[in-house]
Structures are given as structure tokens and as C-alpha cells.
Design an enzyme around this catalytic site. Structure first.
Site, PDB file in Angstrom:
ATOM      1  N   LYS A   5       0.855  -1.196   0.000  1.00  0.00           N
ATOM      2  CA  LYS A   5       0.000   0.000   0.000  1.00  0.00           C
ATOM      3  C   LYS A   5       0.878   1.229   0.000  1.00  0.00           C
ATOM      4  O   LYS A   5       2.060   1.202   0.373  1.00  0.00           O
ATOM      5  CB  LYS A   5      -0.924   0.006   1.224  1.00  0.00           C
ATOM      6  CG  LYS A   5      -0.224   0.010   2.592  1.00  0.00           C
ATOM      7  CD  LYS A   5       0.227   1.376   3.073  1.00  0.00           C
ATOM      8  CE  LYS A   5       0.911   1.300   4.440  1.00  0.00           C
ATOM      9  NZ  LYS A   5       1.567   2.579   4.835  1.00  0.00           N
ATOM     10  N   ASP A 132      -2.281  -1.250  10.284  1.00  0.00           N
ATOM     11  CA  ASP A 132      -2.488  -1.376   8.845  1.00  0.00           C
ATOM     12  C   ASP A 132      -3.136  -2.688   8.438  1.00  0.00           C
ATOM     13  O   ASP A 132      -3.582  -2.827   7.293  1.00  0.00           O
ATOM     14  CB  ASP A 132      -1.153  -1.241   8.095  1.00  0.00           C
ATOM     15  CG  ASP A 132      -0.629   0.182   8.090  1.00  0.00           C
ATOM     16  OD1 ASP A 132      -1.410   1.110   8.385  1.00  0.00           O
ATOM     17  OD2 ASP A 132       0.566   0.372   7.791  1.00  0.00           O
TER      18      ASP A 132
END
Length: 276
Positions: A5, A132
Site C-alpha cells: 500500500k 495497517d
């Protein structure tokens, strides 16, 4: 694939009483990352896993191992598995490699061990492993609040990304604890979230001030504008409108800098790495 990401934006809104920080961040998942393979080695075992592909991470500290340990009490099939990881995402890069590996483990072993957990429960388990991890269970680009775990699906006009991957490891804990970190940003109204000139990362000026090697590299990239920082790591990126634009920028990078041109996950394209 266990995807990486990038944080298109990362604002620190304040520090909480528990020591964590409230954030406003925009996550984009990439169609590039680590390869993970799951191989059953014993159909009637004890819910054991063996992890290969890591040379310098003790098993008990590996988020894959920790994710499996969370699922073991809920397993209704007692099979044993080998999990092999071909690492492409550097550690300390701010690209969520360990969190992505953990999320993939939760998703896959939930099925293989017949745990029967819904996505909401998996998100709760993921949050125990790291801020995350829920993003990768969520599996889509998102606006995130809280510590980064409160997710709202979004779409961003970021079709191509040139990732810059310097061989520099950054300590997230050190940055969050630094006295010079700005912790009083204002939350951006949702109507303004797609304005790319507002996509700042509060860690970038701090990191450039304390890490000489990253600062020197950044100064060599002045012709690529703007160069952005992902998360709290060393990875930087440039947003591009086309593959041709991204590859043209890639051809101008300093000698020896690892880079990869990728699309956002929704674009379903495969990245091609390059070492200058």
C-alpha cells in the site's frame, strides 16, 4: 499476492491518552507486493504452520505466525501448513509488507482451518496485530481515521505509481516518538480529499531533517514533482497518469535506486521492477 500500500496522505491529528496517534490518511492498495503460497503438509495435524522466506525475523516476531496463533483456538480443521513468502516489499519502507502478510494469513487460514469468521471479526483480529492490517482485510482503497483502522472505501485518480525503494530502513516507533513531529494537523473535509495538493505526509519533513541519506536522495529527485513519502518508511513515490509517463520518470532515476512501476490494485496490472 500479498499487496503493498501507499499513503496518498497522512495527517497527524493529535496524540491520544494511550500513546497512539489519531490520523487522517488515504490508503491506496497496489497491484504489486509479496508472493505467498500456502501448502498443506498434514491433513490431520495440530494447526501448526511453518514459515519460509524470512532470514532475519524470529518466528515469534513474525506477523504471519502471530496471525495464525490468533486463529488456532477457533479452528475446526486441524491441518498443518507451510507458508512460503517471496518478499518484494522491503522492511521499514512504509508499504505495509508485514501487515499485508498478516492479513493474507488471516484470510486464507480462516478458510483452510474452517474457522468461520466473518469479515468484521477478522478486522477485529487484524487490529490486534497492527494498525495497517485491517486495510488489507478490507482489500480496497480507503479513507482511514482513528489509528488508521477506521476505514471507508474510496476511489482515487492514481492510475499509475512509480515506487522508489531506497535501501534505507526507518523505525516507525522512532518517528512517532520524535519531539519535532507535528501532531496538530487539521482534519480535511471529505469534499476536499481528492485535491492532490492537500496530500501531505507529516512524517516527510521530519524524516528529511533527521536522515541524511534520504535527504540526499530526495535532492537528486528534484526533477520529479511531486515526490511523496509513503507511511512512516523510506519508500517514496510519484503519481503518474500513464504507464509511459511512469516509465519515462523511471528512466531518469539515479543509478542504483531500486524502483517499480505499478498500477493501483483495481487496475489489475502487474508491476515490473527495475534496478537502475
Amino acid at each position: 499476492m500479498s499487496p503493498a500500500k501507499i499513503n496518498l496522505m497522512l495527517r497527524i491529528l493529535g496524540q491520544r491518552e494511550d500513546g497512539y496517534h489519531n490520523l487522517q490518511t488515504l490508503f491506496q492498495i497496489l497491484d504489486w507486493g509479496d508472493d505467498m503460497t500456502f501448502q498443506q503438509v498434514n491433513q490431520n495435524g495440530q494447526c501448526q504452520i511453518r514459515i519460509t522466506g524470512f532470514n532475519d525475523v524470529p518466528e515469534e516476531q513474525n506477523l504471519i505466525h502471530q496471525a495464525a496463533q490468533l486463529l488456532r483456538p477457533m479452528a475446526r480443521k486441524q491441518s498443518d501448513w507451510l507458508i512460503d513468502v517471496n518478499k518484494r516489499i522491503p522492511q521499514g519502507a512504509g508499504l505495509g509488507g508485514g501487515s499485508s502478510n498478516a492479513a493474507m494469513t488471516l484470510l486464507m487460514m480462516n478458510g483452510y482451518w474452517d474457522c468461520g469468521l466473518c469479515q468484521e471479526r477478522l478486522l477485529q483480529l487484524g487490529n490486534q496485530l497492527g494498525a495497517d492490517v485491517p486495510l488489507f482485510i478490507h482489500g480496497r482503497a480507503a479513507l482511514a481515521g482513528g489509528t488508521g483502522n477506521e476505514l471507508i472505501s474510496c476511489q482515487f485518480d492514481t492510475p499509475w505509481v512509480l515506487l522508489l525503494l531506497p535501501d534505507i530502513h526507518i523505525s516507525t516507533a522512532r518517528l512517532f516518538q520524535h519531539n519535532d513531529l507535528r501532531r496538530n494537523q487539521q482534519c480535511i473535509d471529505t469534499a476536499l480529499l481528492h485535491h492532490q495538493d492537500l496530500w501531505i505526509n507529516d512524517f516527510f519533513p521530519l524524516l528529511l531533517s533527521i536522515d541524511q541519506s534520504l535527504r540526499q536522495l530526495y535532492q537528486q529527485l528534484h526533477h520529479l514533482n511531486p515526490v511523496r513519502l509513503s507511511g512512516t518508511g523510506s519508500a517514496m513515490f510519484v503519481l503518474c497518469k500513464s504507464r509511459a509517463e511512469a516509465e519515462a520518470a523511471q528512466s531518469q532515476l539515479p543509478q542504483g535506486l531500486r524502483s517499480v512501476v505499478v498500477q493501483a490494485k483495481a487496475a489489475h496490472s502487474t508491476g515490473v521492477e527495475k534496478n537502475q
